[in-house]
Design a protein around this motif. Structure first.
Motif, PDB file in Angstrom:
ATOM      1  N   GLU A 213       0.922  -1.155   0.052  1.00 30.38           N
ATOM      2  CA  GLU A 213       0.018   0.185   0.056  1.00 30.38           C
ATOM      3  C   GLU A 213       0.774   1.302  -0.047  1.00 30.38           C
ATOM      4  O   GLU A 213       0.446   2.157  -0.607  1.00 30.38           O
ATOM      5  CB  GLU A 213      -0.907  -0.139   1.196  1.00 30.38           C
ATOM      6  CG  GLU A 213      -1.722   1.276   1.329  1.00 30.38           C
ATOM      7  CD  GLU A 213      -2.631   1.135   2.520  1.00 30.38           C
ATOM      8  OE1 GLU A 213      -3.277   2.246   2.867  1.00 30.38           O
ATOM      9  OE2 GLU A 213      -2.808   0.225   3.386  1.00 30.38           O
TER      10      GLU A 213
ATOM     11  N   LYS B 207       1.370   4.566  -3.087  1.00 34.36           N
ATOM     12  CA  LYS B 207       1.039   5.884  -2.803  1.00 34.36           C
ATOM     13  C   LYS B 207       2.195   6.454  -3.033  1.00 34.36           C
ATOM     14  O   LYS B 207       2.051   7.872  -3.593  1.00 34.36           O
ATOM     15  CB  LYS B 207       0.455   5.846  -1.143  1.00 34.36           C
ATOM     16  CG  LYS B 207      -0.711   5.005  -0.894  1.00 34.36           C
ATOM     17  CD  LYS B 207      -1.085   5.591   0.566  1.00 34.36           C
ATOM     18  CE  LYS B 207      -2.400   4.725   0.919  1.00 34.36           C
ATOM     19  NZ  LYS B 207      -3.563   5.061  -0.119  1.00 34.36           N
TER      20      LYS B 207
ATOM     21  N   LEU C 119       1.969  14.833  -0.232  1.00 34.03           N
ATOM     22  CA  LEU C 119       0.738  14.211  -0.235  1.00 34.03           C
ATOM     23  C   LEU C 119      -0.540  14.889  -0.071  1.00 34.03           C
ATOM     24  O   LEU C 119      -1.733  14.703  -0.071  1.00 34.03           O
ATOM     25  CB  LEU C 119       0.308  13.051   0.616  1.00 34.03           C
ATOM     26  CG  LEU C 119       1.347  11.515   0.297  1.00 34.03           C
ATOM     27  CD1 LEU C 119       1.006  10.672   1.174  1.00 34.03           C
ATOM     28  CD2 LEU C 119       1.200  11.331  -1.296  1.00 34.03           C
TER      29      LEU C 119
ATOM     30  N   ALA D 123      -2.500   7.846   4.624  1.00 33.18           N
ATOM     31  CA  ALA D 123      -1.775   7.543   3.333  1.00 33.18           C
ATOM     32  C   ALA D 123      -0.293   8.365   3.801  1.00 33.18           C
ATOM     33  O   ALA D 123       0.779   7.800   3.497  1.00 33.18           O
ATOM     34  CB  ALA D 123      -2.252   8.229   2.095  1.00 33.18           C
TER      35      ALA D 123
END
Length: 305
Positions: free
Chosen positions: A26, A30, A223, A275
């Motif tokens: 994961e 990202k 992000l 995230a």
């Protein structure tokens, strides 16, 4: 036996990667969507944090330690720190390094205790300063909800009482603690008698958590987490101080959960905060883990440890 010890860190990394493979997948998924400049900044602060740790370790002893081997030891200690709970891995690596460098075990232990005290005080000092500067940035009640703070205080007081009782009843233990404190205080006086050592000790202890917090801020900006940078730094410091009481190897699991909660408490959306935390741990923990394990094995192989 030494060859077996060289291979143990690599085997541990392999087991750890298999156990946490979904999180790794994961996180790596990202990273391509993030701003590469900010990710590079996060990687740079991670490297500088090892330098800050080396400065603090040097400041805790009067003797001059070999600079390159000291820095390599901090890099390897990061990998060892994920094998034992609550910083014991890094402490064991540095204790062995100082004894190999010729420091007696009592003085090495005193220097290790001084380092841990300085690092804790540096982290708490930064947290307190940010709490004063930004009092409404973080809802601390969300980090320890439902009376957890009161329970934690009760448990802490109970543990302290038990330790004091044991210390008073066991004479041999009381003598050993008294001797250790005498050695530790003597080491602290010697270090603070030299301004360069005191500056390295306290400057590094402040720089280390500040650089770690800056790494989280950089990943948050990469992000596009909608939280002010200083609030993100405050969230990081609050979360790491909280999880210091949780004895998990390298903080795996507990750090991630606390960071997500802290970023949400600072005003970030839960999905983006998750995230950011996963990407941050990929950069600061998982990417250096394999080279750190290789470095640890090499230091054992060449008898630096």
């Amino acid at each position: 036996m030494r060859q077996i010890l060289c291979l143990l860190p690599l085997a541990f990394v392999a087991v750890l990667a298999v156990r946490h493979w979904p999180v790794l997948a994961e996180g790596f998924a990202k990273l391509p969507a993030a701003e590469p400049g900010w990710l590079l900044a996060a990687g740079s602060t991670t490297c500088l944090a090892w330098v800050a740790a080396a400065c603090t370790r040097q400041g805790a002893v009067v003797e001059r330690l070999p600079a390159f081997r000291l820095l390599a030891t901090q890099f390897a200690a990061g990998a060892a720190n994920h094998m034992l709970p609550t910083g014991l891995g890094a402490g064991a690596v540095n204790l062995r390094f100082m004894t190999v460098c010729g420091l007696p075990l009592a003085r090495s232990s005193a220097a290790l205790a001084l380092y841990m005290l300085a690092e804790a005080l540096g982290r708490i000092t930064l947290l307190a300063a940010l709490l004063v500067a930004f009092p409404g940035a973080l809802r601390l009640g969300t980090l320890l909800p439902g009376g957890a703070l009161e329970s934690l205080l009760v448990v802490t007081v109970a543990v302290v009482c038990v330790l004091v009782t044991v210390l008073l009843l066991v004479r041999r233990l009381r003598t050993a603690v008294r001797d250790f404190l005498r050695t530790a205080l003597g080491e602290a006086r010697s270090v603070h008698a030299r301004p360069a050592r005191a500056l390295a000790l306290w400057g590094g202890s402040l720089a280390f958590p500040a650089l770690q917090a800056a790494g989280l801020v950089a990943v948050g900006r990469a992000l596009e987490l909608p939280v002010p940078p200083m609030h993100m730094a405050l969230a990081y410091l609050a979360a790491t101080v909280a999880v210091a009481l949780v004895p998990t190897p390298g903080g795996l699991g507990s750090v991630e959960a606390a960071l997500v909660v802290a970023l949400v408490a600072a005003g970030g959306p839960a999905a983006v905060a998750t995230a950011v935390v996963v990407a941050y741990r990929i950069i600061t923990v998982w990417l250096p883990l394999l080279p750190g394990a290789l470095t640890l094995g090499a230091l054992v192989r060449f008898k630096v440890l």
